[in-house]
Each structure stands twice: as C-alpha cells, then as structure tokens.
Design an enzyme around this catalytic site. Sequence first.
Site, PDB file in Angstrom:
ATOM      1  N   VAL A 148       0.833  -1.210   0.000  1.00 26.22           N
ATOM      2  CA  VAL A 148       0.000   0.000   0.000  1.00 26.22           C
ATOM      3  C   VAL A 148       0.865   1.256   0.000  1.00 26.22           C
ATOM      4  CG1 VAL A 148      -1.766   1.302   1.240  1.00 26.22           C
ATOM      5  CG2 VAL A 148      -1.927  -1.189   1.108  1.00 26.22           C
ATOM      6  N   CYS A 149       1.931   1.235   0.781  1.00 26.19           N
ATOM      7  CA  CYS A 149       2.824   2.396   0.852  1.00 26.19           C
ATOM      8  C   CYS A 149       3.467   2.683  -0.501  1.00 26.19           C
ATOM      9  CB  CYS A 149       3.904   2.174   1.901  1.00 26.19           C
ATOM     10  SG  CYS A 149       3.254   1.927   3.566  1.00 26.19           S
ATOM     11  N   THR A 150       3.779   1.626  -1.244  1.00 24.68           N
ATOM     12  CA  THR A 150       4.371   1.806  -2.579  1.00 24.68           C
ATOM     13  C   THR A 150       3.394   2.508  -3.507  1.00 24.68           C
ATOM     14  OG1 THR A 150       5.796  -0.129  -2.292  1.00 24.68           O
ATOM     15  CG2 THR A 150       5.377   0.599  -4.551  1.00 24.68           C
TER      16      THR A 150
END
Length: 233
Positions: free
Chosen positions: A44-46
């Site tokens: 998700v952070c990517t």
Amino acid sequence: MSLRLGEEFPNFTLNTTAGKFQLHEWLGNKWGILFSHPADYTPVCTTELSRAAKLAPDFAKRNTKLIGLSCDSIDNHHGWIKDLQAYGGPNIQCTGDTCKLVPHGEFPFPIIDDSERKLAKQLGMIDPAEFDSKGLPLTARAVFFIGPDKKVKASLLYPATTGRNFDEILRLLDSLQLSARLPIATPVDWKVGDKVMVPPNVTDADVQKHFPQGVEIKKDLPSGKGYIRMAQV
C-alpha cells in the site's frame, strides 16, 4: 494526534534522503505536507508514495512542499525509491517550482528517517495495531498540513490498512489555501471552480470588498434565516 489545529509545528532537525536540515528552514515561505507511512517495501505504501511523486507538479503549483516519513533508515529509503520509480513509471524531477518527467533523476521529495521513532511518538503517529518483525511499533498514515506561518492547518490519520486518497489531499489543500486568502468556507464535496460559502460573520462591507459580484442567499429554509450565502470566486 498530539498537535492541535493552529499550533506551531515543531522545528525538527530531520535526517532525510535529501540530507539533514531543519524543517522550518527547509519550508521557507511555502506550505508543507508531512505524511507518514508504515514501512518501506510494503504494497500500500508503494502505491501511495508513487502517487505522491506523480502529483509533485500539482503540489509545486500550489507553493507546497512534500516530505514523507517512516521508521526506516536512510539506506532503506534509497533502496525503496528505486521500486517507487519503477512502479510509478517515469520519475518526476523538480527544480524550484518547475517539475518535469524524466527517465531517471532525484526523487521529487525527501523521506525522513525516523528509525528511533522520536517524531512518530511526539506527533502521535504510532499505529497501535502494526509492528515490524522485531515487535517495534510502526507509523500510521498521518498527514499534517503546515502553513507558511509554520502552524498546523489540518491533519488526517488513517490506519495502516487503508491507503489515502491524494486527490482528497489536494482538494483539502485547495480549500485551506483559498480560505486563508478570502473570508470563505467550502461546502460538502467542494472542488476548485465550485461556489464557496460566505459565513454569517462576514460583514456587508467585507462582502462588497471580496465579492463585488454579490452573494446568493438561500431564503426558503423553514427557519427563514439567511445564513446560507454562496459566491463564485
């Protein structure tokens, strides 16, 4: 969160992918958005930081600097940035307020090394349900909007399970900047180009000064009170 609206954002000395600096000095007279993510090399952070990099020109047009943060090291950030660039396609390189797409180049905003979790704890960004492989707590998905006066103008807090909507972050920034310039408020689902609301405490003299085209007053409410005033800006 630990910081309240209107409080001065602390002038941290930051260790980042762009070097070490003090936050207030780095911001200068610009707006700033500091946002945290739970961990590098996570799915998700990517998607989030790739999206933020793509939108770097839109933030630059709004006189706004971005800066990320997680509990990872500088070396970890630098390695992960290569994944962000690959996932997001061509990188965006910014010089001052001008940004352009380039195949390779510097990442468009710095990412803070908060591996000691000092900032995360002080700013209330710890996610109580997320831990790394060593059992240490991770940061939630926090967003702080910092004005040119270095005061907190808005804040958002998401759990690690929910990715943020950066279109909404831009929309909120537009509302904050417009209401800093004019005595207005923005109604539900407002976006740039829509009519704004003129609060009841704005005097007739200020209405004439800021809204020479006049305001529309909704008079058919059961209360009969003319507190809903709309204007185009």
